[in-house]
Design a protein around this motif. Structure first.
Motif, PDB file in Angstrom:
ATOM      1  N   LYS A  60      60.518  54.803  69.004  1.00 17.24           N
ATOM      2  CA  LYS A  60      61.371  53.634  69.212  1.00 17.24           C
ATOM      3  C   LYS A  60      61.161  53.170  70.648  1.00 17.24           C
ATOM      4  O   LYS A  60      61.120  53.982  71.562  1.00 17.24           O
ATOM      5  CB  LYS A  60      62.832  54.058  69.000  1.00 17.24           C
ATOM      6  CG  LYS A  60      63.854  52.958  69.138  1.00 17.24           C
ATOM      7  CD  LYS A  60      65.229  53.481  68.720  1.00 17.24           C
ATOM      8  CE  LYS A  60      66.384  52.586  69.143  1.00 17.24           C
ATOM      9  NZ  LYS A  60      66.346  51.235  68.611  1.00 17.24           N
ATOM     10  N   GLU A  61      61.011  51.862  70.838  1.00 17.97           N
ATOM     11  CA  GLU A  61      60.715  51.415  72.203  1.00 17.97           C
ATOM     12  C   GLU A  61      61.601  50.269  72.682  1.00 17.97           C
ATOM     13  O   GLU A  61      61.425  49.771  73.776  1.00 17.97           O
ATOM     14  CB  GLU A  61      59.235  51.030  72.322  1.00 17.97           C
ATOM     15  CG  GLU A  61      58.803  50.018  71.304  1.00 17.97           C
ATOM     16  CD  GLU A  61      57.278  49.895  71.181  1.00 17.97           C
ATOM     17  OE1 GLU A  61      56.565  50.517  71.978  1.00 17.97           O
ATOM     18  OE2 GLU A  61      56.839  49.164  70.287  1.00 17.97           O
ATOM     19  N   ASP A  62      62.573  49.893  71.833  1.00 14.93           N
ATOM     20  CA  ASP A  62      63.509  48.858  72.273  1.00 14.93           C
ATOM     21  C   ASP A  62      64.931  49.361  72.125  1.00 14.93           C
ATOM     22  O   ASP A  62      65.274  49.981  71.117  1.00 14.93           O
ATOM     23  CB  ASP A  62      63.319  47.579  71.458  1.00 14.93           C
ATOM     24  CG  ASP A  62      62.285  46.690  72.110  1.00 14.93           C
ATOM     25  OD1 ASP A  62      62.370  46.535  73.357  1.00 14.93           O
ATOM     26  OD2 ASP A  62      61.396  46.183  71.409  1.00 14.93           O
ATOM     27  N   PHE A  63      65.723  49.061  73.114  1.00 13.22           N
ATOM     28  CA  PHE A  63      67.113  49.542  73.128  1.00 13.22           C
ATOM     29  C   PHE A  63      68.017  48.394  73.577  1.00 13.22           C
ATOM     30  O   PHE A  63      67.577  47.487  74.283  1.00 13.22           O
ATOM     31  CB  PHE A  63      67.238  50.735  74.085  1.00 13.22           C
ATOM     32  CG  PHE A  63      66.317  51.867  73.720  1.00 13.22           C
ATOM     33  CD1 PHE A  63      66.708  52.836  72.810  1.00 13.22           C
ATOM     34  CD2 PHE A  63      65.027  51.944  74.249  1.00 13.22           C
ATOM     35  CE1 PHE A  63      65.845  53.860  72.442  1.00 13.22           C
ATOM     36  CE2 PHE A  63      64.156  52.963  73.891  1.00 13.22           C
ATOM     37  CZ  PHE A  63      64.562  53.925  72.983  1.00 13.22           C
ATOM     38  N   GLU A  64      69.278  48.491  73.166  1.00 12.69           N
ATOM     39  CA  GLU A  64      70.211  47.407  73.521  1.00 12.69           C
ATOM     40  C   GLU A  64      70.596  47.438  74.988  1.00 12.69           C
ATOM     41  O   GLU A  64      70.954  46.415  75.565  1.00 12.69           O
ATOM     42  CB  GLU A  64      71.495  47.559  72.695  1.00 12.69           C
ATOM     43  CG  GLU A  64      71.392  47.048  71.293  1.00 12.69           C
ATOM     44  CD  GLU A  64      72.603  47.470  70.475  1.00 12.69           C
ATOM     45  OE1 GLU A  64      73.734  47.444  71.005  1.00 12.69           O
ATOM     46  OE2 GLU A  64      72.388  47.867  69.315  1.00 12.69           O
TER      47      GLU A  64
END
Ligand code: FEO
Length: 173
Positions: free
Chosen positions: A77-81
């Protein structure tokens, strides 16, 4: 000599440690894109540590007469909020790794493999530290909330942890 079950489980853990390095690099990339270089630097150093963990398994498997088998790594996973969400994911990742190490210890006991049980003790202690460190950063981020000044201060604090390999490379060593 390692039993077949033990060898398989150690190889799986080696691959999990490699995935951990991959995961941390993805989180570093997220922070880098946010211009949070201190957070990114912390994650880069963590990625290097994970490679070190993988190499401990690599060496140990060969020391016991086994053969290392590398698997395909899944895309991390490479995008976070938010920085908080990223660190929560990191903390949960480490909790998962701890469980995985505990399962290995259990298996070593079942197989009467005292050498592997002893080898794993280093990882048992390391996981206590990894969980505590990542949890304390999660707690700080929860306290900081949306205050950008707090985020920048923490960014500076985390930036003090430098990736050693990278430093050596930039120094031309
Ligand atoms: Fe190698 Fe962070 O566990």
């Amino acid at each position: 000599m390692l039993s077949e079950r033990m060898l398989k489980a150690l190889n799986e853990q080696l691959n999990k440690e490699l995935f951990s390095a991959y995961f941390y690099l993805a989180v570093a990339s997220y922070f880098k894109a946010q211009n949070l270089d201190g957070f990114a630097s912390w994650m880069e150093a963590q990625a290097e540590e994970e490679l070190g963990h993988a190499m401990k398994f690599y060496d140990y498997i060969f020391d016991r007469g086994g053969k290392v088998e590398l698997e395909r790594l899944e895309k991390p996973k490479e995008d976070f909020e938010s920085p908080l969400k990223a660190f929560e994911a990191v903390y949960l990742h480490e909790v998962g790794v701890t469980q995985s190490i505990f399962k290995l210890v259990k298996l070593a006991r079942e197989e009467n493999d005292y050498a592997t049980e002893q080898f794993l003790q280093w990882f048992v202690e390391e996981q206590v530290e990894e969980e505590a460190t990542t949890k304390s950063i999660v707690d700080k981020l929860r306290l900081i909330g949306d205050h950008s000044q707090g985020i920048f201060m923490l960014d500076r604090e985390l930036g003090a942890r430098k990736a050693q390999l990278r430093n050596l490379m930039t120094q031309g060593v």
